[in-house]
Design a protein around this motif. Structure first.
Motif, PDB file in Angstrom:
ATOM      1  N   VAL A 109       0.803  -1.161   0.107  1.00  0.00           N
ATOM      2  CA  VAL A 109      -0.093   0.125  -0.188  1.00  0.00           C
ATOM      3  C   VAL A 109       0.776   1.344  -0.004  1.00  0.00           C
ATOM      4  N   GLY A 110       2.118   1.323  -0.151  1.00  0.00           N
ATOM      5  CA  GLY A 110       3.136   2.246  -0.521  1.00  0.00           C
ATOM      6  C   GLY A 110       3.462   3.012   0.898  1.00  0.00           C
ATOM      7  N   THR A 111       3.518   2.217   2.123  1.00  0.00           N
ATOM      8  CA  THR A 111       3.842   3.008   3.302  1.00  0.00           C
ATOM      9  C   THR A 111       5.372   3.329   3.364  1.00  0.00           C
ATOM     10  N   PRO A 112       5.904   4.493   3.336  1.00  0.00           N
ATOM     11  CA  PRO A 112       7.325   4.324   3.103  1.00  0.00           C
ATOM     12  C   PRO A 112       8.212   4.184   4.310  1.00  0.00           C
ATOM     13  N   TYR A 113       7.477   4.144   5.436  1.00  0.00           N
ATOM     14  CA  TYR A 113       8.434   3.902   6.624  1.00  0.00           C
ATOM     15  C   TYR A 113       7.552   2.993   7.570  1.00  0.00           C
ATOM     16  N   CYS A 114       8.433   1.945   8.052  1.00  0.00           N
ATOM     17  CA  CYS A 114       7.822   1.188   9.118  1.00  0.00           C
ATOM     18  C   CYS A 114       8.636   1.220  10.346  1.00  0.00           C
ATOM     19  N   VAL A 115       8.048   1.361  11.691  1.00  0.00           N
ATOM     20  CA  VAL A 115       8.740   1.199  12.813  1.00  0.00           C
ATOM     21  C   VAL A 115       8.800   0.276  13.805  1.00  0.00           C
ATOM     22  N   THR A 116       9.476  -0.318  13.867  1.00  0.00           N
ATOM     23  CA  THR A 116       9.387  -1.757  14.809  1.00  0.00           C
ATOM     24  C   THR A 116      10.048  -1.749  16.211  1.00  0.00           C
ATOM     25  N   VAL A 117       9.052  -2.075  17.099  1.00  0.00           N
ATOM     26  CA  VAL A 117       9.526  -1.784  18.640  1.00  0.00           C
ATOM     27  C   VAL A 117       9.779  -3.484  19.100  1.00  0.00           C
ATOM     28  N   MET A 173      14.505  -1.252   1.700  1.00  0.00           N
ATOM     29  CA  MET A 173      14.239  -2.368   2.788  1.00  0.00           C
ATOM     30  C   MET A 173      15.281  -2.313   3.749  1.00  0.00           C
ATOM     31  N   GLU A 174      16.059  -1.200   3.787  1.00  0.00           N
ATOM     32  CA  GLU A 174      17.208  -1.184   4.746  1.00  0.00           C
ATOM     33  C   GLU A 174      16.517  -0.926   6.224  1.00  0.00           C
ATOM     34  N   VAL A 187      14.253   2.420  18.284  1.00  0.00           N
ATOM     35  CA  VAL A 187      13.470   1.414  17.387  1.00  0.00           C
ATOM     36  C   VAL A 187      14.077   1.425  16.157  1.00  0.00           C
ATOM     37  N   THR A 188      13.620   0.292  15.444  1.00  0.00           N
ATOM     38  CA  THR A 188      13.950   0.062  14.076  1.00  0.00           C
ATOM     39  C   THR A 188      13.191   0.961  13.060  1.00  0.00           C
ATOM     40  N   LEU A 189      14.079   1.469  12.167  1.00  0.00           N
ATOM     41  CA  LEU A 189      13.249   2.419  11.141  1.00  0.00           C
ATOM     42  C   LEU A 189      13.418   1.598   9.788  1.00  0.00           C
ATOM     43  N   ARG A 190      12.334   1.210   9.305  1.00  0.00           N
ATOM     44  CA  ARG A 190      12.717   0.290   8.168  1.00  0.00           C
ATOM     45  C   ARG A 190      12.139   1.059   6.636  1.00  0.00           C
ATOM     46  N   PHE A 191      12.970   1.317   5.756  1.00  0.00           N
ATOM     47  CA  PHE A 191      12.636   2.006   4.547  1.00  0.00           C
ATOM     48  C   PHE A 191      12.142   1.103   3.529  1.00  0.00           C
ATOM     49  N   ARG A 192      10.974   1.485   2.912  1.00  0.00           N
ATOM     50  CA  ARG A 192      10.027   0.721   2.118  1.00  0.00           C
ATOM     51  C   ARG A 192      10.887   0.329   0.656  1.00  0.00           C
TER      52      ARG A 192
END
Ligand code: ATP
Length: 443
Positions: free
Chosen positions: A391-399, A417-418, A409-414
């Protein structure tokens, strides 16, 4: 790279809640579409991106939201009652209807294959009409506007008198427009109900060519800023046979849609045609007086006219990629520019227990102040990333557990994928910076 077809886009849009067919449970209504939870957000973001670019980033453009229904004389003055027609033919065999300028009339009917089956071309007016008030007679006819521009001309004088604007200046408007299109294929590309983003720039006669060139540059630059692949955008200049009878010059910005190069936006030099017509039909003086020189004239208009809903289709087509990963897996990803992505940040707790869910929910509530967020704690983390890519979400934050220890936290780039580790305190600033510096990967 796998080809982006319209079928794939239509299917993703339905599956993930971007766009649905109107009245689907009744078999659908052709030429009408509903924008679902993600679609409306995408559409609004593109609208806001345009609005900011046109009004906030220029000091001499003001906004307007004119009524869809207008006095019927408007459309006589504008020429729409007599000229806003497409040539239409019917197949005598299967009754299918086509635009005569879009098919080969000497060939067989594309629908049923019958030869020599077309009627003579007839002109078909594209305006929808209805009645206003209790009496349904000739005098009560009103039209659903087929373009937003006319509302701007009608309020030209009101804006000049109320806003202290001086020529050159522009009026911007976004809103619905309606056309009874003969053929509405290609998903939302050509629909009967759609939205336009238009800006009419009023200039002194004689300076129109310079402004026409200025606005062409600005408008192409806009799409580059929106992250659209520059090699999928090009100019098409109207030849003498395409040019509207009142226009001095016209260029379209075309985009390479899945079905080929097609118009996305028009930039037109409309001369003083519209204001002159409305002055004549209304009997009201629509001239402009230059304060410094007392010179009086009817301004020329340079128009930038873009389809908002057509922009949505462009954004989806441009963003769509089926990427083959190392190991052969394929991920579907929408590379939206973060400024238009329906969801900017997804917050994903790695596990639900030991307070990690609670911490993630708290983080999501904080991030909501600044970004469109989404919280997802269901399923394997890899699958959750893929759902966000799609769905095109540019950033994911993993706790995760480390967050409990060191507040990172981990910031993951769409796109790449870094993943990087970011302090909670720096997260908002980092996402803002990434959005500002976003560059679409080549390819
Ligand atoms: P066409 O020749 O394709 O019918 P047009 O030249 O009549 O289009 P304009 O009147 O210049 O289009 O409208 C400006 C913009 O509005 C177009 O560039 C397009 O983005 C959008 N637009 C026009 N008609 C439709 C439609 N039926 N559905 C969706 N968008 C449309």
């Amino acid at each position: 790279m796998a080809e982006t077809t319209m079928d794939k886009i239509v299917s993703l849009c339905k599956r993930r809640g971007f766009i649905f067919q109107s009245s689907e449970i009744y078999g659908g209504l052709s030429g009408a579409w509903d924008y679902g939870p993600l679609g409306v957000q995408l559409k609004n973001n593109i609208r806001d991106f345009w609005w900011k670019e046109m009004t906030q980033m220029h000091d001499n453009i003001v906004g307007l939201d004119a009524s869809i229904l207008m006095h019927p004389k408007v459309w006589e003055a504008s020429g729409h009652v007599s000229n806003f027609t497409d040539p239409m033919v019917d197949c005598k065999q299967c009754k299918s209807r086509f635009r005569a300028d879009q098919i080969d009339l000497t060939a067989a009917c594309p629908h049923c294959g019958t030869k020599d089956s077309f009627t003579e071309p007839r002109n078909f007016n594209l305006m929808f009409s209805t009645h206003i008030g209790a009496v349904r007679d000739e005098g009560s006819i009103v039209y659903l506007r087929p373009e937003t521009a006319q509302g701007i001309y009608l309020d030209f004088k009101n804006v000049v008198q109320s806003s202290r604007v001086k020529i050159p200046f522009g009026i911007a408007q976004v809103g619905k427009a309606f056309r009874n299109e003969i053929t509405t294929k290609n998903f939302i590309f050509r629909s009967c109900e759609f939205e336009q983003m238009e800006m009419q720039y009023f200039v002194k006669p004689g300076s129109d060519e310079e402004w026409f060139s200025f606005w062409r540059d600005q408008r192409m630059e806009f799409y580059h800023k929106m992250g659209i692949n520059p090699s999928s955008l090009r100019w098409h200049r109207h030849g003498p046979d395409e040019l509207a009878f009142y226009a001095k010059d016209a260029y379209d910005i075309q985009y390479l849609f899945p079905m080929g190069w097609q118009e996305l936006e028009g930039v037109h030099n409309r001369t003083d045609y519209d204001l002159t017509q409305h002055q004549e039909f209304s009997g009201k003086d629509l001239s402009y007086v230059e304060q410094e020189t007392n010179e009086r004239y009817i301004p020329y208009v340079v128009e930038t006219s873009a389809g908002l809903t057509r922009n949505v289709l462009m954004a989806l087509s441009d963003a769509y990629e089926e990427e083959t990963l190392e190991g052969g897996d394929v991920r579907t990803v929408l590379h939206f520019h973060p400024a238009i992505a329906p969801i900017t940040v997804a917050i994903l707790p790695l596990v639900k227990k030991d307070g990690i869910s609670e911490l993630s929910q708290k983080l999501e509530r904080e991030l909501r102040e600044d970004f469109a967020t989404f919280y997802d704690q269901g399923g394997a983390i890899g699958r959750r990333y893929r759902r966000m890519d799609e769905v095109g979400t540019p950033y994911c934050v993993t706790v995760d557990y480390q967050t409990l220890d060191d507040q990172t936290v981990t910031l993951r780039f769409r796109d790449s994928m870094e993943q990087v580790r970011v302090k909670l305190d720096d997260l908002v600033a980092r996402i803002r910076l990434e959005t500002k510096q976003y560059k679409r990967k080549e390819g």
